[in-house]
Design an enzyme around this catalytic site. Sequence first.
Site, PDB file in Angstrom:
ATOM      1  N   ASN A  89       0.860  -1.184   0.000  1.00 12.46           N
ATOM      2  CA  ASN A  89       0.000   0.000   0.000  1.00 12.46           C
ATOM      3  C   ASN A  89       0.895   1.232   0.000  1.00 12.46           C
ATOM      4  OD1 ASN A  89      -1.794   2.043   0.471  1.00 12.46           O
ATOM      5  ND2 ASN A  89      -2.698   1.146   2.326  1.00 12.46           N
ATOM      6  N   HIS A 140     -12.341   3.782   0.262  1.00 11.36           N
ATOM      7  CA  HIS A 140     -12.440   2.742   1.302  1.00 11.36           C
ATOM      8  C   HIS A 140     -13.191   1.524   0.765  1.00 11.36           C
ATOM      9  CE1 HIS A 140     -12.335   6.100   4.581  1.00 11.36           C
ATOM     10  NE2 HIS A 140     -11.123   5.600   4.433  1.00 11.36           N
ATOM     11  N   ARG A 147      -2.705  -2.067  -3.299  1.00 15.44           N
ATOM     12  CA  ARG A 147      -3.851  -1.185  -3.135  1.00 15.44           C
ATOM     13  C   ARG A 147      -3.630  -0.004  -4.071  1.00 15.44           C
ATOM     14  NH1 ARG A 147      -5.110   3.343   1.247  1.00 15.44           N
ATOM     15  NH2 ARG A 147      -7.263   3.693   0.655  1.00 15.44           N
ATOM     16  N   GLU A 172      -8.216  -4.577   5.533  1.00 15.54           N
ATOM     17  CA  GLU A 172      -8.036  -4.269   4.113  1.00 15.54           C
ATOM     18  C   GLU A 172      -6.921  -5.106   3.499  1.00 15.54           C
ATOM     19  OE1 GLU A 172      -8.371  -0.047   5.419  1.00 15.54           O
ATOM     20  OE2 GLU A 172      -9.070   0.269   3.383  1.00 15.54           O
TER      21      GLU A 172
END
Length: 397
Positions: free
Chosen positions: A7, A180, A91, A385
């Site tokens: 990420n 999100h 991500r 996540e």
Amino acid sequence: MNVLVINCGSSSLKYQLINMEDESVLAKGLCERIGIEGSKLTHSPAGKDKLVIEQPMPDHQVAVKLVLDALVDEKAGVIKDIKEISAVGHRVLHGGKYYSDSIVVNEDVKKVIKDCFDLGPLHNPANLIGINACEAAMPGTPQVAVFDTAFHQTMPEKAYMYAIPHEYYEKYSIRRYGFHGTSHSFVSKKLLEISGLDANNSKVIVCHLGNGASVSAVVNGKCVDTSMGLTPLEGLIMGTRSGDLDPAIVEFIANKEGLTVSEMLNVLNKKSGVLGMSGGVSSDFRDLDKAALEGNELAKLALEAFVYRVAKYIGAYTAAMNGVDAIAFTAGLGENDKTTRKNIVSYLGYLGAKLDEERNNIRGEEALISADDSKVKLYVIPTNEELAIARETVALI
Ligand code: ADP
């Protein structure tokens, strides 16, 4: 099979190496201050001592190299060879209108991530550098892009179009996208699983309340509305973001204070929210709670306004869906702060939602928190996540 989840933020890189046989985290870590003086990697292997490396990281490519070295490090490493990493899940902030699902990265996908630089100027460039750096360091290892916007692509036009001249949508793709998405998808799926609701006949609301915060309305597992917009600035009051406001305020303050539009947006993104409202006390709700208890009126006001805005969105989404079966609270505040949950639910009496205070007395664990006679089921569901990204990655390869 091990999946590396990456990420990349504008100056940071968070990672987790997950063993997908049992979904255990082998190691996780963070590179901070990439491209800035004082770069630092903190690598936390499961069951071993932390490794902290302080050395210049001029860009994300250097950071990725340091992360891979840490993963195979003689002492702090958790694998012997980077070949033990079967795939990398990235991500990616913005997939624009192009992707409603995760996808294995190829040159076309990279082009779309690049085409969306305008929409996610801080994150998308870093995300692409992260992908390129992993490709260079691990040639042949599949890379998967998991978009933060993807879950919200099922929103109908009436929910995502702004009431501005249509030409701006045609020319610049100005519309609501929502963020999100990985969290809203993960939590809404989990909610359907544990609540026993019929997945094909369900109306649920997910409140992702962290430093960044957003609400989504999900009908039969598909997102129909969400509170963030073209950028994450819209919607709820957040740690440092204003959320919804009259756009005329931008010009008004800019003129009075001699600020440019970009400087104003910096104020709205970084100096507003509960931090700004409280007169600068903090963006962290733990500090605000403490200040409010000590009698700080602005801290109290910020907390009340935050809760009020969440309650208004829940009301709006209940109307949009013509009902709600269950509501889930997640992320830092939603998972940990029983008082905020209680204060939000105190607005929902008209829905027949009833909190069970004893059940609500928990932190960071999955739990039903509504009373048995509540007409709406209320849950705390910790988001994850990284695991969601790793699962998507495995599903695609
Ligand atoms: P993000 O991922 O958006 O940075 P998180 O989901 O990690 O944010 O949430 C961080 C926020 O959660 C903190 O700013 C803090 O306000 C809140 N938080 C975490 N733990 C608690 C707690 N025990 N009580 C109140 N607030 C908490």
